[in-house]
Design an enzyme around this catalytic site. Structure first.
Site, mmCIF file in Angstrom:
data_model
loop_
_atom_site.group_PDB
_atom_site.id
_atom_site.type_symbol
_atom_site.label_atom_id
_atom_site.label_comp_id
_atom_site.label_asym_id
_atom_site.label_seq_id
_atom_site.Cartn_x
_atom_site.Cartn_y
_atom_site.Cartn_z
ATOM 1 C CG HIS A 1 41.313 43.933 42.322
ATOM 2 N ND1 HIS A 1 40.501 44.725 41.545
ATOM 3 C CD2 HIS A 1 42.231 44.758 42.879
ATOM 4 C CE1 HIS A 1 40.907 45.982 41.635
ATOM 5 N NE2 HIS A 1 41.949 46.035 42.445
ATOM 6 C CG ASP B 1 64.296 31.988 40.576
ATOM 7 O OD1 ASP B 1 64.003 30.807 40.282
ATOM 8 O OD2 ASP B 1 64.210 32.418 41.730
ATOM 9 C CB CYS C 1 38.341 47.477 38.500
ATOM 10 S SG CYS C 1 39.423 46.045 38.329
ATOM 11 C CB CYS D 1 39.519 42.577 37.828
ATOM 12 S SG CYS D 1 38.667 42.607 39.404
ATOM 13 C CG ASP E 1 59.899 38.806 39.002
ATOM 14 O OD1 ASP E 1 60.964 39.305 38.589
ATOM 15 O OD2 ASP E 1 59.793 38.292 40.127
#
Ligand SMILES: [Zn+2]
Ligand SMILES: [Zn+2]
Lengths: 499, 416
Positions: free
Chosen positions: B353, B104, B316, B318, B278
């Site tokens: 996760h 940024d 999941c 992950c 983001d």
């Protein structure tokens, strides 16, 4: 060697002494941690304590991929509640290895990492109340509690697997709550040497607990029995005799696989008038052990020559808190086979990256130079801000292969958690290398020389390390004061001049 | 509403190619190639504020499939500082990160962290929090610092006003942001390897947003961000502004909504044609024991998880939810309950996760767009999040999606 037939008719001796030295009690050995599979720890070595089942700063994945831990230490007091009820661990009906996600080795031909199971953590916090005949005073996740011996045995039966070593509950010498102690539940071990009556009582209680542990578990797993700290060998003779089945009328024929020796001082015990909140500084205080009586079984002064003959060739686990590699070497030279690895995690917490090696070739030592630090303290941002070299030039650990000093110094000074992860990976790696060199030196007969050179080469008590972990990690931090301090932000510098 | 494919834009440091468009809404899937590799959009970018992501190694972040992360210019300007970055050779080298980085301008932090900042034509004036001396952040300083960081996407310094501001100050800020963009373009030393994005301002005033879009389009930057939002406005107002801007912005450039990262917000924004997001939320909340799942957020410190031996989310993929047999860690809710907010590893595990959840949500959205099943995907997403209780769907989301022809109240395939 060994008198094993007397002790164990059907179980092979779990510990083998492979080599001894003429002028040092250090020995090379191999400790078989399983009754069923050929899983052995080469000794001397360290076992790494966990906190609530985790190796500080390492996810199970990083533990599996990036470090090679000789063995882990788990205290079941981390898994019980303050209130008496079935613990979540018991309700899970799983082995503890699975409960805390200790992963199988990435190499499928390797054996699982051995786990030393204990009722209490390494360096346990002294409790405010004494244990009773059937209960052990512990500090759980949320406070003090009496943990029944039966419940402990019950949990062990459930969570054990075939690569585990068991420590019986141990009742330590009396601890008194001094008036004005900070916080509740904080006690200090006042009595350094235990008197006659109390000594007998301690010996009796520990004898009962150890005997029960042996009876229940030694068929399935190695059991290491505690030496009672602060009591002389002669005072615990009955204890040994009973456990070895030597007492009149005893039918005890259980195997004793080894001994655990602990200290009366804890690095996590602040002095009452101390206002320090710095664990590292506490760790570097003068030895708190008052009595250097070699007859007493206290880790820092122990003389294993006094151990009953039958137990001499069993493994010795030294659970004393080591303040750095110098003390580790000394413990090994006293004859300890396994040392507690808290010093590694504590160095990591203090922002230190190990840079020591056991000097193995004679030429490199005694050159009269100034002593070196045994670690790099990464708080010194000025020094390392643009240093693109690894922590140690030829280190093959993940941290040194992938990152550089500048990044670690940046992360540490920015209080980013990754700093401690990277340091921990490197420090465990270096500790492993250290152990390999120690074993090699025993084999070559050069340990005594190497240890002397080591003490001439490296400063023993380093300054400048500080603990500033983002979140209070272990329960011990409660005693050492809250380290969860927000780092003070420095100002935004002028962008064009950098001034 | 939709342009013919291929929609391609090639600039010195970026090739942006729209590879699929939803036939109902404005959602699109694109390939964005920059100096540090390919980014497939829609994409969520995790925020590694100080060049690290909450205890994860860059290797772990890479393993999650992350191809771009965000560093904050304000923070890197403080630590390790510009001189150090110049010596080291930028943020990629500092953190050994092989993929893309976005930074940024530093202005937003300046205004939000240092409440006493004042804005003049020259730049943002503020008193140093260090010693109280007056300081100035100009568009040129911001770009110079981002050049030292070496990020693949750099953001212009914009004149930030609170989203709900009304009156002449809004117009002033909008025009000033355009002038500052010109100064930033001029200041960028590395247009061949650092993509400068414009930021659309104008608060909730659609007319000002129109002017700003038109002016920024003329500057032909490699990408464009919609700024001045997520500052306390109603979600329906946010959607109106975003929907308005995506209509006006070129179809062959990436569009980035700054600071947006809640799952619902991202899904609705993707439907309106946004490509990049983001947000610090997924990583920040992990530290407090919160897990993001497709059925909502779980606080694992809650006593009810003490004896819950299932994974954080069933199915999941992950690294923490996958079982050890499947190459994962097989971490249970009960174990996380034991260590959440007590051990640093608890934060590491939940960050893994949560970031995976965000990346995977965008990956699934992309796949649905490519297969032209995006509207159905959106309906299923809301149905699962609200356990089928359509009366609980937020009004703003229903309306915003209606505006792009997706009716989430309609039956999903197979629903009785
Ligand atoms: Zn290393
Ligand atoms: Zn998961």
């Amino acid at each position: 060697m060994g008198n094993e037939p007397e002790l164990a008719a059907n179980i092979m001796q779990s510990f083998k002494v492979l080599q001894t030295l003429p002028c040092s009690a250090a020995r090379l050995g191999s400790f078989k941690v399983s009754r069923t599979v050929a899983n052995s720890i080469p000794t001397p070595n360290f076992i790494l304590p966990t906190s609530r089942g985790t190796v500080p700063h390492l996810t199970p994945e990083n533990l599996q991929k990036h470090v090679d831990v000789p063995a882990l230490f788990i205290g079941l007091e981390d898994f019980i509640d303050k209130v008496e009820m079935k613990s979540p661990l018991s309700l899970s009906e799983t082995k503890i290895r699975k409960y805390v996600s200790i992963l199988p080795p990435s190499n499928p031909t390797s054996l699982p990492v051995p786990i030393f199971l204990s009722s209490r953590r390494s360096n346990p916090i002294p409790t405010s109340q004494p244990s009773s005949d059937n209960t052990l005073a512990v500090v759980t996740n949320d406070g003090f509690r009496q943990f029944s011996i039966r419940e402990y045995f019950h949990m062990v039966s459930q969570v054990k697997d075939e690569n585990m070593v068991l420590l019986p509950p141990i009742d330590l010498p009396l601890m008194l709550i001094p008036s004005g102690a900070r916080g509740s539940g904080i006690a200090v071990r006042k009595s350094k040497k235990v008197g006659g009556n109390r000594a007998r009582k301690l010996a009796t209680r520990n004898e009962q607990w150890s005997a029960a542990t042996l009876k229940k578990f030694s068929k399935d797993m190695p059991v290491l029995i505690p030496l009672i700290p602060g009591i002389s060998y002669s005072q615990q003779q009955i204890y040994f005799d009973s456990l070895m089945g030597k007492e009149a009328g005893s039918t005890n024929k259980d195997v004793i696989d080894g001994l655990v020796v602990s200290d009366l001082s804890s690095p996590f015990l602040p002095e009452l008038d101390s206002t320090t909140d710095d664990v590292a500084a506490l760790g570097q205080k003068e030895d708190m052990e008052p009595t250097h009586d070699p007859l007493l079984t206290v880790a820092r002064t122990i003389d294993y020559k006094m151990v009953p003959e039958e137990l001499k060739e069993t493994v010795r686990l030294d659970m004393a808190y080591q303040r750095g590699p110098h003390e580790v070497l000394r413990a090994i030279e006293r004859g300890s086979d396994l040392v507690c690895g808290d010093w590694i995690s504590n160095a990591t917490d203090a922002g230190m990256g190990f840079s020591f090696k056991l000097p193995e070739d004679e030429a490199s030592v005694h050159d009269g130079h100034e002593k070196k630090d045994y670690a790099i303290i990464f708080w010194d941002n000025e020094k390392y801000a643009t240093d693109m070299s690894p922590i140690i030039e030829d280190c093959k650990c993940y941290t040194c292969m992938s990152h550089h000093r500048a990044y670690i110094a940046h992360l540490l000074n920015a209080s980013e958690m990754l700093a401690w992860t990277l340091l921990q990976i490197h420090n465990i790696y270096t500790a492993n290398e250290f152990m390999v060199s120690i074993r090699r030196a025993i084999k070559n007969g050069s340990l005594t020389t190497a240890a002397t050179s080591f003490s001439h080469m490296y400063v023993e008590h380093m300054t400048g390390a500080k603990v500033n972990v983002p979140r209070a990690r272990g329960y011990q931090v409660r005693l050492a004061g809250n380290t969860d301090k927000k780092s003070t932000e420095k100002g935004f510098r002028n962008l064009s001049t950098g001034a | 509403m939709k342009g013919a494919l291929p929609q391609v834009s090639k600039t010195a440091a970026m090739t942006f190619e729209v590879i699929a468009q939803c036939s109902t809404s404005k959602a699109r899937a694109s390939n964005m190639t920059m100096p540090h590799g390919l980014v497939e959009t829609p994409m969520f970018m995790p925020v590694a504020t100080q060049a690290s992501l909450k205890g994860l190694t860059p290797e772990q972040l890479d393993d999650l499939g992350c191809k771009i992360c965000l560093n904050n210019t304000y923070h890197l300007g403080l630590k390790p500082g510009q001189e150090v970055l110049d010596v080291i050779g930028g943020a990629h080298k500092l953190q050994s990160w092989p993929h893309n980085i976005l930074t940024d301008s530093g202005g937003f932090q300046m205004v939000s962290l240092l409440k006493l900042a004042t804005i003049t034509e020259e730049g943002v004036r503020f008193l140093s929090p260090h010693d109280g001396t007056p300081m100035l952040l100009t568009p040129e300083h911001s770009i110079e610092l981002q050049n030292s960081i070496g990020s693949d996407i750099i953001m212009q310094l914009d004149d930030v006003v609170a989203t709900l501001t009304k009156g002449p100050r809004v117009e002033e800020a909008m025009y000033r942001s355009i002038r500052w963009l010109d100064r930033c373009i001029k200041a960028n030393k590395n247009p061949d390897r650092q993509n400068l994005f414009a930021i659309i301002q104008g608060c909730l005033d659609l007319e000002l947003r129109t002017i700003c879009c038109e002016e920024m389009n003329k500057r032909d930057t490699p990408g464009i961000a919609i700024g001045g939002l997520s500052g306390g406005e109603d979600k329906d107002q946010y959607c109106k502004v975003v929907n308005h801007c995506t209509d006006l912005l070129p179809k062959n450039k990436p569009i980035y909504c700054m600071g947006v990262g809640y799952a619902e917000d991202m899904i609705v924004s993707v439907a309106m044609g946004v490509d990049l997001f983001d947000c610090v939320y997924p990583t920040r909340t992990a530290r407090f024991g919160n897990a993001i799942t497709s059925e909502g957020v779980l606080n694992l410190r809650n006593k009810c998880f003490e004896t819950d031996f299932g994974p954080v989310e069933n199915g999941c993929e992950c690294p923490i939810c996958r079982s050890a047999e499947q190459g994962g860690m097989g971490v249970t809710r009960a174990f996380l309950h034991l260590i959440a907010a007590k051990e640093t590893t608890g934060a590491h595990l939940l960050t893994l996760h949560n970031v995976y959840y965000q990346l995977n949500l965008m990956r699934s959205a992309r796949q649905a767009i490519i297969e032209d099943k995006f509207p159905e995907f959106v309906k299923k997403f809301f149905y699962k999040l609200y356990a089928g209780e359509k009366s609980k769907y937020p009004k703003w989301a229903v309306e915003a999606l209606q505006a792009v022809n997706i009716d989430i109240l309609a039956k999903i395939n197979g629903e009785k």
